[in-house]
Design a protein around this motif. Structure first.
Motif, PDB file in Angstrom:
ATOM      1  N   THR A 144     -11.612 -10.798  18.878  1.00  0.00           N
ATOM      2  CA  THR A 144     -11.214  -9.458  19.320  1.00  0.00           C
ATOM      3  C   THR A 144     -10.535  -8.757  18.159  1.00  0.00           C
ATOM      4  N   ILE A 145     -11.018  -7.552  17.875  1.00  0.00           N
ATOM      5  CA  ILE A 145     -10.509  -6.754  16.764  1.00  0.00           C
ATOM      6  C   ILE A 145      -9.703  -5.603  17.343  1.00  0.00           C
ATOM      7  N   HIS A 146      -8.470  -5.479  16.889  1.00  0.00           N
ATOM      8  CA  HIS A 146      -7.623  -4.371  17.313  1.00  0.00           C
ATOM      9  C   HIS A 146      -7.546  -3.360  16.181  1.00  0.00           C
ATOM     10  N   ARG A 147      -7.613  -2.114  16.542  1.00  0.00           N
ATOM     11  CA  ARG A 147      -7.515  -1.059  15.539  1.00  0.00           C
ATOM     12  C   ARG A 147      -6.058  -0.888  15.139  1.00  0.00           C
ATOM     13  N   LEU A 148      -5.809  -0.897  13.839  1.00  0.00           N
ATOM     14  CA  LEU A 148      -4.459  -0.725  13.314  1.00  0.00           C
ATOM     15  C   LEU A 148      -4.188   0.749  13.043  1.00  0.00           C
ATOM     16  N   ASP A 149      -2.920   1.093  12.922  1.00  0.00           N
ATOM     17  CA  ASP A 149      -2.541   2.473  12.614  1.00  0.00           C
ATOM     18  C   ASP A 149      -3.091   2.922  11.267  1.00  0.00           C
ATOM     19  N   THR A 150      -3.314   1.969  10.367  1.00  0.00           N
ATOM     20  CA  THR A 150      -3.818   2.298   9.032  1.00  0.00           C
ATOM     21  C   THR A 150      -5.334   2.497   8.997  1.00  0.00           C
TER      22      THR A 150
END
Length: 101
Positions: free
Chosen positions: A42-48
């Motif tokens: 599972t890949i979470h989108r980071l703020d960057t």
């Protein structure tokens, strides 16, 4: 006789693009031993992670054969894949000698 000091050359640092950075992060997650055993990550989108970069990498992943993508309400993406034909073949030991212990 004195040994002349070697002048160190300045190291050129090349900036990597946001797409390359995101691609490297996802690649390392996919290649992690636990992910390889369970065949999902599972890949979470980071703020960057910028919008354009995220969309571009998600499009590349969606075009990749053998990857199933599931998008969650929280913005995370789960990638699943099946065992490849190369992984299904049993490993054959040729001229295997017993361990010396």
């Amino acid at each position: 006789m004195a040994i002349p000091k070697q002048q160190s050359k300045p190291v050129e640092q090349q900036e990597i693009s946001g797409v390359e950075r995101l691609g490297l992060r996802i690649s390392s997650m996919i290649n992690h031993p636990v992910a390889q055993i369970q065949r999902w990550v599972t890949i979470h989108r980071l703020d960057t992670d910028g919008d354009r970069e995220w969309e571009e990498v998600m499009e590349l992943l969606s075009e990749t054969d053998g990857i199933d993508m599931t998008f969650s309400d929280d913005g995370a993406v789960t990638l699943r894949w099946e065992m490849s034909l190369e992984e299904e073949r049993p490993v054959e030991l040729v001229n295997a000698e017993p361990a010396p212990f």
